[in-house]
Scaffold this active site. Structure first.
Site, PDB file in Angstrom:
ATOM      1  CG  ASP A   1      29.417  -8.687  -1.986  1.00  0.00           C
ATOM      2  OD1 ASP A   1      29.469  -8.853  -3.072  1.00  0.00           O
ATOM      3  OD2 ASP A   1      28.407  -8.747  -1.418  1.00  0.00           O
TER       4      ASP A   1
ATOM      5  CG  ASP B   1      26.392 -11.248   1.919  1.00  0.00           C
ATOM      6  OD1 ASP B   1      27.196 -11.951   1.554  1.00  0.00           O
ATOM      7  OD2 ASP B   1      25.561 -11.086   0.835  1.00  0.00           O
TER       8      ASP B   1
ATOM      9  CG  ASP C   1      30.522 -12.165  -0.211  1.00  0.00           C
ATOM     10  OD1 ASP C   1      30.732 -12.744  -1.529  1.00  0.00           O
ATOM     11  OD2 ASP C   1      30.057 -11.206   0.072  1.00  0.00           O
TER      12      ASP C   1
END
Length: 651
Positions: free
Chosen positions: A352, A544, A548
């Site tokens: 990410d 995080d 996600d």
């Protein structure tokens, strides 16, 4: 093969410790450093040396029954607990344990008159157990240090007074006082103006962490400066530290495939060697002219001593335990040994952007005022942004401007475009390009090339300037990508919910070739599923742990950043980086590879030496002393090798 805890203090009168019959490899004998732990081994060793001396000098009275009784007494302190445990295992239907094998081998040595060797084998086995205990306790040290951060009490404000209670009884929303040097008992928010905290046990970072009012504080942190007050936001059982501790305590329950295979192998391997030992004893009768039962029985007993898979079933779990401990010391939590193994196979890393390689906090990157002084321009903008709750507004309001603050009135929000209001009797527009266009405001062409978030401002119908807002890269983000490539992770991809132009720019800064932005959580999941269709890809995803979560669960290894602040990360991820440093991912991979390397070194060492001595024993070229080395000696070497993990540096 089951290996249960054997305690040499079982023969001690009034022993406070209860003998454990738990399955597994629990070698924690309480205060194993106490002198009393070593008394049985010292007694046996002293008597063995005296006996060997009397044999060597052929002392006249040391013959026949005197000699047998002497060595029998020498055998009992170390031999009785083993024989007892072997008998208990047989009663439970578990015959082929190392206790049974050592008992048969040493008692057999007594039967054929090899008394010193019978005592020596059991003595070395017992001493080996003591060394194993010390090694396991040392490997547990890092995890025990983590468990020690569990708070024991909380000073809660009740009935106009602070009272000391158990953290488990504190409810959400209560006010708690924490004095200097005490641990934060529960997760909460800081009510005091600021505080300085030692979070080393939680994050692996020794640098004090300064927290200001209304920011989060976590249970287990140590207050370093002044008396503070916090308001609890979670019950103790749901606090980040409680859940992390529970995860660490249960990490060893998730065995690696290697460890599970070795245990299953030992269950098959041990009885086969017992049958071979029986064959070594009796089959030569049919093929050897000068068959001597005693000689072939001696060879069979050597076979039995060597067959104990101690080095395998002890050192391999210890190797993984050492890896888990070393990782926790570095602020990395693996949810089990299986993920240490899985991490070594990773060749594709998907990450990410926001909160992973960037700080996830908007900052002013550029201010461009047109026809206005910067400070005055910012006062108009800040007056408007005070009416907004958008994250970008917070970044703008951090700007420091001297003088009287301006005040905005008649502020209205124009959906999807921005704000309109009155400041100092001037009409002010704050927002995006669509807001300017709809109000016939011409904007400079230079704004078209800006990919970061941009706030456009118009005052009394004229364009007054803009502010560029951007997320900052983490300090170690660039080094992380470089070091990942150095250790062989060449396939790196960035997936982000942020707009694609920003994602591509960040990826370019980090030298990541593959990047996609503007993705919803399900889009990220689809991208990872596409990668998984190539069976050669072993994928780790770093996120995080909140939006996600689906991708973390779908990856071969899910890695959550900043796990202390995210409940979803703790629940979903396989590996938790307790700080916000992406560089810890590189360290996690290195620790995993070092652990696996040591485990396989131990497997090769144990099998190699055992096979050689088994062959020598069957041919009559090895004695009990070589057998002891093949069993206990190799186990100790393997354990010492595993302990090296505690001393390694993966920077």
């Amino acid at each position: 093969m089951k290996k249960k805890k054997i305690n040499l203090r079982d023969l001690q009168p009034n022993s406070e410790e209860q003998h454990s019959h738990d399955d597994g490899h629990d070698h924690d004998h309480g205060n194993s450093s106490s002198f009393r732990t070593y008394v049985p081994a010292i007694i046996s060793f002293t008597m063995l040396i005296i006996g060997i001396g009397l044999d060597y000098f052929d002392v006249s009275f040391f013959k026949n029954w005197t000699r047998i009784v002497w060595y029998s007494i020498a055998y009992l302190p170390v031999g009785f607990p083993v024989v007892k445990e072997g008998w208990n295992s047989i009663k439970k239907g578990d015959v082929f344990t190392e206790f049974f094998l050592m008992s048969i081998a040493t008692i057999g040595a007594f039967i054929i008159g090899e008394y010193p060797e019978g005592v020596a084998v059991m003595l070395f086995y017992a001493v080996g157990e003591l060394f194993q205990n010390a090694a396991v306790n040392r490997a547990k040290g890092n995890i025990k240090a983590l468990l020690d951060v569990r708070p024991n009490e909380a000073l809660v404000y009740r009935n106009n007074n602070y009272v000391s209670v158990s953290p488990e009884t504190v409810e959400i929303g209560e006010k708690v006082q924490v004095r200097v040097g005490e641990k934060i008992p529960l997760d909460g928010i800081l009510l005091s103006d600021k505080g300085s905290f030692n979070t080393a046990a939680l994050t692996g970072e020794s640098k004090p962490n300064t927290i200001v009012k209304d920011e989060k504080v976590f249970a287990g942190s140590i207050n370093l400066d002044g008396v503070i007050e916090i308001e609890t936001t979670k019950e103790f059982k749901n606090s980040s530290i409680a859940r992390i501790l529970d995860m660490v305590q249960n990490a060893t329950a998730r065995k690696s495939k290697t460890e599970l295979f070795i245990r299953q192998f030992a269950r098959i391997y041990t009885p086969i060697v017992v049958l071979l030992a029986i064959g070594v004893t009796f089959l030569p009768y049919f093929f050897v002219d000068d068959y001597v039962f005693r000689d072939w029985l001696y060879r069979a007993l050597i076979f039995l001593v060597i067959s104990c898979p101690c080095a395998l079933v002890i050192s391999i779990p210890l190797g993984y335990f050492g890896g888990l401990g070393a990782a926790s010391k570095n602020g990395i939590l693996f949810k089990g040994a299986s993920f240490l193994d899985a991490m070594t196979k990773i060749n594709t890393l998907v990450m990410d952007k926001t909160g992973t390689v960037t700080k996830g906090v908007f900052k002013i990157k550029e201010i461009k005022a047109i026809g206005w002084e910067e400070t005055e321009f910012m006062k108009y903008l800040m007056a408007m942004e005070e009416q907004s709750t958008h994250p970008i507004s917070k970044a703008i309001l951090e700007y420091k401007a001297d003088g009287a603050d301006f005040e905005a009135t008649e502020v209205s929000e124009i959906a999807g475009k921005g704000l309109k209001g009155i400041v100092n009797d001037k009409t002010v527009l704050v927002g995006n390009k669509a807001l300017m266009t709809s109000n016939n405001i011409d904007i400079p062409s230079e704004t078209e090339s800006i990919v970061e978030s941009i706030v456009l401002v118009a005052i009394d119908g004229k364009f007054a300037g803009y502010v560029v807002i951007a997320d900052e890269l983490k300090d170690d983000a660039k080094d992380t990508i470089i070091n990942l490539q150095k250790i062989g992770i060449k396939n790196i991809m960035m997936l982000s919910g942020d707009k694609d132009s920003i994602t591509q720019k960040v990826a370019s800064e980090l030298n990541i070739e593959k990047a996609k932005g503007g993705l919803l959580p399900e889009d990220k999941l689809n991208e990872v599923e596409l990668l998984k269709k190539n069976l050669e890809n072993k994928i780790a995803f770093i996120g995080d742990g909140i939006n996600d979560a689906p991708v973390l669960a779908a990856s071969d290894v899910g890695i959550a950043m900043g796990g202390l602040g995210s409940d979803v990360a703790i629940e979903t991820a396989d590996v938790i980086i307790q700080t916000d440093q992406p560089s810890k991912v590189v360290r996690a991979i290195k620790i995993s590879r070092s652990t696996r390397k040591i485990v396989w070194q131990n497997i090769i060492l144990a099998f190699g030496v055992k096979v050689i001595v088994l062959i020598l024993g069957a041919g009559g070229l090895a004695t009990m002393w070589e057998a002891v080395f093949a069993d206990v000696g190799v186990a100790l070497l393997a354990i010492l090798n595993a302990v090296r993990l505690q001393k390694m540096n993966w920077n």
